[in-house]
Design a protein around this motif. Structure first.
Motif, PDB file in Angstrom:
ATOM      1  N   GLY A 113       0.820  -1.203   0.000  1.00 12.40           N
ATOM      2  CA  GLY A 113       0.000   0.000   0.000  1.00 12.40           C
ATOM      3  C   GLY A 113       0.852   1.249   0.000  1.00 12.40           C
ATOM      4  O   GLY A 113       1.973   1.252  -0.517  1.00 12.40           O
ATOM      5  N   GLY A 114       0.329   2.320   0.569  1.00 17.43           N
ATOM      6  CA  GLY A 114       1.035   3.591   0.578  1.00 17.43           C
ATOM      7  C   GLY A 114       2.260   3.568   1.477  1.00 17.43           C
ATOM      8  O   GLY A 114       2.240   2.981   2.563  1.00 17.43           O
ATOM      9  N   ASP A 115       3.320   4.199   1.025  1.00 19.05           N
ATOM     10  CA  ASP A 115       4.560   4.282   1.785  1.00 19.05           C
ATOM     11  C   ASP A 115       4.358   5.132   3.044  1.00 19.05           C
ATOM     12  O   ASP A 115       3.730   6.199   3.010  1.00 19.05           O
ATOM     13  CB  ASP A 115       5.636   4.912   0.900  1.00 19.05           C
ATOM     14  N   LEU A 116       4.895   4.660   4.165  1.00 18.85           N
ATOM     15  CA  LEU A 116       4.685   5.357   5.435  1.00 18.85           C
ATOM     16  C   LEU A 116       5.306   6.750   5.451  1.00 18.85           C
ATOM     17  O   LEU A 116       4.718   7.692   5.986  1.00 18.85           O
ATOM     18  CB  LEU A 116       5.248   4.522   6.582  1.00 18.85           C
ATOM     19  N   ALA A 117       6.486   6.880   4.857  1.00 22.13           N
ATOM     20  CA  ALA A 117       7.118   8.199   4.825  1.00 22.13           C
ATOM     21  C   ALA A 117       6.284   9.176   4.003  1.00 22.13           C
ATOM     22  O   ALA A 117       6.149  10.356   4.362  1.00 22.13           O
ATOM     23  CB  ALA A 117       8.531   8.089   4.249  1.00 22.13           C
ATOM     24  N   TRP A 118       5.721   8.705   2.910  1.00 18.18           N
ATOM     25  CA  TRP A 118       4.857   9.542   2.069  1.00 18.18           C
ATOM     26  C   TRP A 118       3.611   9.959   2.844  1.00 18.18           C
ATOM     27  O   TRP A 118       3.184  11.119   2.798  1.00 18.18           O
ATOM     28  CB  TRP A 118       4.492   8.775   0.806  1.00 18.18           C
ATOM     29  N   MET A 119       3.037   9.006   3.604  1.00 15.95           N
ATOM     30  CA  MET A 119       1.867   9.343   4.415  1.00 15.95           C
ATOM     31  C   MET A 119       2.223  10.361   5.487  1.00 15.95           C
ATOM     32  O   MET A 119       1.460  11.287   5.766  1.00 15.95           O
ATOM     33  CB  MET A 119       1.308   8.077   5.061  1.00 15.95           C
ATOM     34  N   ARG A 120       3.392  10.185   6.102  1.00 15.29           N
ATOM     35  CA  ARG A 120       3.791  11.118   7.148  1.00 15.29           C
ATOM     36  C   ARG A 120       3.959  12.533   6.588  1.00 15.29           C
ATOM     37  O   ARG A 120       3.586  13.515   7.225  1.00 15.29           O
ATOM     38  CB  ARG A 120       5.091  10.650   7.806  1.00 15.29           C
ATOM     39  N   GLU A 121       4.513  12.624   5.384  1.00 13.00           N
ATOM     40  CA  GLU A 121       4.660  13.934   4.746  1.00 13.00           C
ATOM     41  C   GLU A 121       3.305  14.580   4.497  1.00 13.00           C
ATOM     42  O   GLU A 121       3.114  15.777   4.701  1.00 13.00           O
ATOM     43  CB  GLU A 121       5.418  13.791   3.428  1.00 13.00           C
ATOM     44  N   GLN A 122       2.331  13.768   4.074  1.00  8.66           N
ATOM     45  CA  GLN A 122       0.998  14.311   3.792  1.00  8.66           C
ATOM     46  C   GLN A 122       0.304  14.795   5.051  1.00  8.66           C
ATOM     47  O   GLN A 122      -0.572  15.670   4.981  1.00  8.66           O
ATOM     48  CB  GLN A 122       0.133  13.246   3.103  1.00  8.66           C
ATOM     49  N   PHE A 123       0.669  14.232   6.194  1.00 10.95           N
ATOM     50  CA  PHE A 123       0.022  14.591   7.456  1.00 10.95           C
ATOM     51  C   PHE A 123       0.090  16.095   7.704  1.00 10.95           C
ATOM     52  O   PHE A 123      -0.845  16.688   8.233  1.00 10.95           O
ATOM     53  CB  PHE A 123       0.697  13.812   8.591  1.00 10.95           C
ATOM     54  N   GLY A 124       1.183  16.722   7.298  1.00 11.42           N
ATOM     55  CA  GLY A 124       1.342  18.143   7.547  1.00 11.42           C
ATOM     56  C   GLY A 124       1.035  19.033   6.357  1.00 11.42           C
ATOM     57  O   GLY A 124       1.269  20.247   6.423  1.00 11.42           O
ATOM     58  N   MET A 125       0.523  18.466   5.269  1.00  9.54           N
ATOM     59  CA  MET A 125       0.264  19.262   4.058  1.00  9.54           C
ATOM     60  C   MET A 125      -1.093  19.950   4.120  1.00  9.54           C
ATOM     61  O   MET A 125      -2.004  19.501   4.823  1.00  9.54           O
ATOM     62  CB  MET A 125       0.299  18.354   2.825  1.00  9.54           C
ATOM     63  N   ASP A 126      -1.232  21.006   3.329  1.00 12.68           N
ATOM     64  CA  ASP A 126      -2.544  21.612   3.171  1.00 12.68           C
ATOM     65  C   ASP A 126      -3.322  20.843   2.108  1.00 12.68           C
ATOM     66  O   ASP A 126      -2.788  19.959   1.418  1.00 12.68           O
ATOM     67  CB  ASP A 126      -2.447  23.094   2.823  1.00 12.68           C
ATOM     68  N   ALA A 127      -4.603  21.164   1.955  1.00 18.02           N
ATOM     69  CA  ALA A 127      -5.492  20.386   1.088  1.00 18.02           C
ATOM     70  C   ALA A 127      -5.025  20.383  -0.364  1.00 18.02           C
ATOM     71  O   ALA A 127      -5.050  19.346  -1.038  1.00 18.02           O
ATOM     72  CB  ALA A 127      -6.915  20.924   1.190  1.00 18.02           C
ATOM     73  N   GLU A 128      -4.590  21.525  -0.862  1.00 17.08           N
ATOM     74  CA  GLU A 128      -4.201  21.589  -2.271  1.00 17.08           C
ATOM     75  C   GLU A 128      -2.944  20.769  -2.536  1.00 17.08           C
ATOM     76  O   GLU A 128      -2.824  20.114  -3.583  1.00 17.08           O
ATOM     77  CB  GLU A 128      -3.993  23.054  -2.690  1.00 17.08           C
ATOM     78  N   THR A 129      -2.022  20.775  -1.598  1.00 12.64           N
ATOM     79  CA  THR A 129      -0.813  19.973  -1.768  1.00 12.64           C
ATOM     80  C   THR A 129      -1.153  18.493  -1.720  1.00 12.64           C
ATOM     81  O   THR A 129      -0.619  17.687  -2.483  1.00 12.64           O
ATOM     82  CB  THR A 129       0.226  20.318  -0.691  1.00 12.64           C
TER      83      THR A 129
END
Length: 259
Positions: free
Chosen positions: A63-79
């Protein structure tokens, strides 16, 4: 390319390997970008008659890479929407291959891994495989892969597993139309080869045109469906549930709803 590799043989068979075995072939941002690029290159190659999608190591795709998910945790909606387009782009490029795409599925396939199996024209699974749409355990939804898996499974079968994160085995995956056949792990390569062989007796561009016709008659995944799924996931990421679920996952504790 660092996360995938492509092998071609003299018959016109190309094997697209997921090559992050040490990470259980989890879909990182780089892997998704490379998958989309490789699929585009194969689509333009008139010498390629059949494509096999396979994976190195014990796991097809976690499934989705954990590091990629962690990066998304702090992103805004458009990012986050831009990031979502990575997986939608990879799935779309594989689904759009003009050549037949044969999936060699083994080990585990969760989340995006199920999506990869779903975009194959035929998926052959090794017995013992475990599959599931695990996103809702984290407070997320299987949005980016949703249009492709529902096109494969149909809504009635998808309702059994799309919303409950239930893990299912190879035989159930076949009943759900995610796998076409199940064989013993030691027979997987032979089964894939048996699936490939008939195409090599057919006129290659007639095969491409037959696939294109089939896709038009069956109904393709539309850009509007993909956009809707990306928007739905971006909204879900903003929810308190998603924030709590992702936090619990990274902190290795149970989410409040886990029981």
């Amino acid at each position: 390319m660092d996360t995938i590799r492509v092998e071609r043989d003299a018959r016109g068979v190309a094997t697209l390997w997921l090559a992050r075995a040490e990470k259980h072939n989890a879909l990182s941002a780089q892997m998704m970008t490379e998958l989309e690029a490789a699929a585009g290159e194969l689509a333009r190659d008139a010498t390629v008659r059949v494509v096999v999608l396979a994976a190195e190591g014990p796991t097809f795709c976690a499934g989705g890479d954990l590091a990629w998910m962690r990066e998304q945790f702090g992103m805004d909606a458009e990012t986050r929407k831009r990031e979502s387009r990575r997986i939608a782009g990879a799935m779309g490029a594989l689904a759009a291959l003009p050549q037949p795409l044969i999936g060699r599925i083994h080990g585990n396939a969760f989340g995006g891994g199920v999506g990869l199996a779903a975009v194959c024209d035929v998926s052959i699974g090794a017995s013992g495989i475990r599959m599931g749409f695990t996103e809702v355990r984290l407070g997320l939804i299987p949005a980016n892969i949703g249009p492709f898996v529902i096109a494969r499974m149909g809504a009635v079968r998808a309702r059994e597993v799309f919303m409950n994160a239930r893990i299912f085995d190879a035989d159930e995956a076949m009943r759900l139309d995610l796998l076409n056949r199940v064989v013993a792990p030691e027979d997987l390569d032979a089964a894939v080869e048996a699936e490939v062989a008939p195409y090599l007796t057919c006129a290659p561009f007639a095969v491409r045109e037959a696939k294109a016709l089939l896709n038009e008659l069956a109904g393709r995944v539309t850009p509007e469906q993909v956009d809707h799924a990306i928007e739905a996931l971006a909204i879900r990421w903003q929810s308190d549930e998603a924030q709590e679920g992702i936090s619990a996952f990274f902190e290795k504790r149970k989410a409040p709803w886990a029981g």
